[in-house]
Structures are given as C-alpha cells and as structure tokens.
Design an enzyme around this catalytic site. Structure first.
Site, PDB file in Angstrom:
ATOM      1  N   PHE A   1       0.809  -1.219   0.000  1.00  0.00           N
ATOM      2  CA  PHE A   1       0.000   0.000   0.000  1.00  0.00           C
ATOM      3  C   PHE A   1       0.840   1.266   0.000  1.00  0.00           C
ATOM      4  CE2 PHE A   1       0.205   2.199   4.072  1.00  0.00           C
ATOM      5  CZ  PHE A   1       0.900   1.301   4.852  1.00  0.00           C
ATOM      6  N   LYS A   2       2.099   1.147   0.398  1.00  0.00           N
ATOM      7  CA  LYS A   2       2.931   2.349   0.481  1.00  0.00           C
ATOM      8  C   LYS A   2       3.190   2.971  -0.883  1.00  0.00           C
ATOM      9  CE  LYS A   2       5.010   1.427   4.947  1.00  0.00           C
ATOM     10  NZ  LYS A   2       4.594   0.038   5.243  1.00  0.00           N
ATOM     11  N   ASP A   3       2.902   2.238  -1.947  1.00  0.00           N
ATOM     12  CA  ASP A   3       3.010   2.823  -3.293  1.00  0.00           C
ATOM     13  C   ASP A   3       2.113   4.056  -3.437  1.00  0.00           C
ATOM     14  OD1 ASP A   3       4.917   1.147  -4.509  1.00  0.00           O
ATOM     15  OD2 ASP A   3       3.417  -0.376  -4.954  1.00  0.00           O
TER      16      ASP A   3
END
Ligand SMILES: *Cc1c(COP(=O)(O)O)cnc(C)c1O
Length: 432
Positions: free
Chosen positions: A106-108
């Site tokens: 999710f850090k994208d």
C-alpha cells in the site's frame, strides 16, 4: 491551507514547507490547519464516481488553495494509476487489496503522491534534495521506486541489516541511479532514530537540503485517505454499520482512515490490529502510552515499538483520550495466530499475507464481539512479498507476480553503516 505542528499549534507553515521539511523543527508532525468536510450529497454521490474522480474531489478539498486544478489532476492520476479492489472473503468480511501498485504494497500510494507533489513544489529549487528514509521493509521499496530517476532528488534509504525479507531488500538495493541503500547494523528503531537526528541537526541542515518521505510526511500520509473513500463507496452495507480494520505499525495508514472519517466519511469504527508490538492496543485498553523496543515478527513491516504517527491520532481526536479509545479498538496477535489465520482463510479461496492476516484477525474478533457490522480489512501487501512465511504456512509454492520476480534479478548494492549518529552524519556531509 496552513499546516501546524502537533507539538505547537501556533507553529504554522505552508504546504511546501511542510512537505520539504517532513518533520517540524520542534519534532512535531504536521497536520492540516483545518479539515474540510464533504457534504452529505457528495458522500451519497461517491458510488457513482471512479477512484480518480473521488481523488480529484478529496484532494481538491485539501489542496485547492495550494495547487491548480490541473496540478491536482496530474497528482491524482499519477498516484491512482492502479486499482484497489474490494474482495469478499466471507459474508460481511471484505479485503481491501492495496497491493496492485509497482512494489506490491500500500505504500506505493503515498510514495507516488509524495514524489509527484515534491516535484511540483520544487520546480524552482536548484539544490539537490536528499530524501532520507528509514524502512522496516516496504517503505524503502515504495519510496525508492516512487522517486527513481526523479531529477534533483537523491534518496538515502536506511534499513536494519538482516531484518528485511530478501524480496523487500531487492526492491530498494538494486536500483542504482539516484537511490542509495545504507545497511544499518541495528533494528528499525535505530534507523528511524538516525533519520530523526539528522533532521534536527542544524549544522547538517545548513549544508544539505534534507527531507523525509517516511509516513510522517504529510505528502505520504494524506493520500492514503483516498482508498477509504473508494472502499466505502463500493462496500455493500445493507443497513449495517461499517468497521475498518487496519494492520498497523507506525499508524499512518489508520490515521489516514480517521482523517477520511473526520472529512465526513461515515465510518463507524476502526480496529487497530498489531503483532506483538502492541504499544497502541495497550494504550487503547487504558494503559498509558509507552514506547518499547521493537520485537521481530513475521509481519515485519509492523515491527515498530514507537509508532511515529501516534501524535497525529491524538490530534485527530482533539486530544480527547476517551473519544479515541471509544472509536478505535485495539487487538494484537502473535506469529502462531498469524500463521493460523493464513491457514484457515486459504480454504475459503483467499491467500493472506502476514500483515493482512493480522488485520483479518482483528476484524473477526471485533465483529464477534460487536454484531451488526460489515467489515473491511486492509490487505497491505501481496502475499508473494512475504513468500517464505506464506509458503511455509500453506505448504505450497506461491506464484510470484511478474513485476515482483523481475526485482530478484538485480544485484544488491549497499553501504554498511553502524548505528551511531556520527558515522551517519559523516557520510551525509561527504555528499554535499
Ligand atoms: C508499512 C506497512 C504496514 C504498517 O502501516 P503503518 O502506516 O506504518 O501503520 C502494514 N503492512 C505492510 C505490508 C506495510 O508495509
């Protein structure tokens, strides 16, 4: 919009300053000076909008004073270049899959938004910007890939030696170009401490333009609210109350969900699910907040003993402890329970990663104790990213997505570093 420091609400700065500084000089975290509200009509209309349209609306509310409409569009389009599907796992239990981006975590979302926003805000600056990032795994890969090849920016990643999975490591130690990886002889908290000290070092900041892309940076933090709006809009509710369970480490992701709620999204409840690094579940039970050394677990991206976004959560609840403890319930799980969850959910046709497994467990326990909810847990990484753990739990091989397999081909290139500050400072000074 002005941004204030959680340490001092009178310390206010512009968006550009908050993004470039990352951390306030008084060690506080920046927060939006006011939280814009969506109207009831706008909330009702979300189901008819695409993910990007939701992005234009929400980011527009937050950034309209600071960016042009076309810049907001550019920013949102760059960030939401992949989907975040909601997948039914069991009756009333949904997985929000946040791993369809380039590094499968999710850090994208935050990293892509952050690199784009920095490049929009920095166009006039001549000096090379140094982005310092401490990572327990996924931040490093998301930030490195988000900033790779961005002109005028050099990224320095600090990661704990031997405590990051091989696949994660490959995603930020093999890129070259403007990405430098420092292998620190210590744990994640040592990496985080080095980065914090560098930001607060006046001598160093005279020589170098340092910035942060950790989840403390509002440019990483704020965009994470978007998928809560999107998931809520797609969730079949059938008159039930809505709970989101967020597997948490530094508590940025759940904080962004609470931001969405403060903006008017009718989420009834949050679950903070952690591994045995359970400082926040302990706090939510009524104990005092007390940072502890981090403990290594199978869900290693959540091995955080001193969650850096905690002051943000307090600020979002206006420092009202009882409100905070009412709206957020805490649950924690050990590695055995995590592995068991991966094993019990697999026959339902769904493969969890160790972080999603913790989120799933928190959701199930909350829903068992509180009937009448439909629930979403955030599946924060692709199970293939934690292949060793998942394959061992299931006794079978996982198929790796192509973009993950491609990283494995690269050569690891790192600079070894002790955990003492002077060595790190010396390294940075040589860059200037
Ligand atoms: C970073 C990370 C988390 C924890 O998110 P926070 O915002 O730090 O709470 C959970 N799962 C995965 C896979 C991560 O990479």
């Amino acid at each position: 919009m002005k941004y204030y420091s959680t340490q001092n609400s009178n310390h206010e700065v512009s968006l550009a300053e908050a993004v470039i500084k990352g951390l306030a000089p008084d060690n506080g975290l920046y927060m939006p000076g006011s939280i814009p509200l969506l109207s009831l009509g706008e909330v009702d209309n979300l189901p008819s909008m695409s993910f990007r349209e939701i992005g234009y609306l929400v980011i527009g509310k937050l950034f309209l004073e600071d960016l042009s409409e076309s810049q907001i569009k550019e920013l949102v389009d760059h960030t939401l270049s992949f989907d975040a599907p909601l997948v039914e796992v069991e009756e009333n239990v949904y997985s929000l899959e946040l791993f369809h981006g380039p590094t499968l975590a999710f850090k994208d979302f935050g990293a892509r938004f952050c690199s784009k926003l920095m490049s929009l805000l920095l166009t006039k600056s001549e000096q090379t910007v140094r982005v310092l990032v401490a990572t327990s795994g996924d931040t490093g890969s998301a930030v490195a890939n988000g900033f790779l090849g961005v002109d005028g920016v050099e990224v320095i990643i600090l990661f704990p030696k031997g405590k990051v999975s091989q696949l994660q490591e490959k995603q930020f130690t093999t890129l070259g170009e403007n990405i430098i990886a420092l292998e620190v002889d210590g744990v994640f908290d040592d990496c985080q401490a080095l980065v914090k000290q560098a930001f607060l070092d006046p001598e160093l900041n005279k020589k170098l333009l340092l910035t942060s892309a950790n989840s403390i940076n509002i440019a990483r933090w704020i965009p994470q609210c978007l998928y809560y709006f999107y998931a809520y809009s797609r969730l079949p509710k059938n008159g039930k109350k809505v709970v989101f369970s967020v597997p948490s480490g530094n508590f940025g992701n759940i904080g962004a969900g609470i931001l969405a709620q403060r903006m008017g999204l009718p989420i009834d409840q949050f679950v903070a699910a952690t591994n045995v690094n359970k400082v926040v579940p302990d706090y939510l039970k009524g104990e005092e907040f007390m940072a502890k050394p981090s403990i290594q677990t199978l869900s290693n991206s959540m091995d955080v003993g001193n969650p850096s976004n905690f002051p943000r959560l307090q600020a979002l609840y206006r420092n009202d402890e009882s409100l905070f403890r009412e709206r957020v319930k805490g649950y924690f799980y050990d590695d055995t329970e995590t592995v068991n969850a991966i094993q019990t959910v697999q026959p339902k046709g769904y493969t969890l990663d160790p972080h999603g497994a913790v989120g799933y467990l928190g959701l199930k326990d909350f829903m068992d104790e509180n009937p009448g909810f439909v629930g979403v847990f955030l599946e924060t990484a692709h199970p293939g990213k934690f292949r060793d753990v998942v394959e061992e739990a299931l006794g079978e091989e996982l198929e790796l997505p192509e973009r993950l397999a491609a990283f494995l081909e690269g050569e690891k290139d790192v600079i070894p570093m002790g955990k003492g500050y002077e060595e790190f400072k010396g390294f940075l000074e040589k860059l200037s």
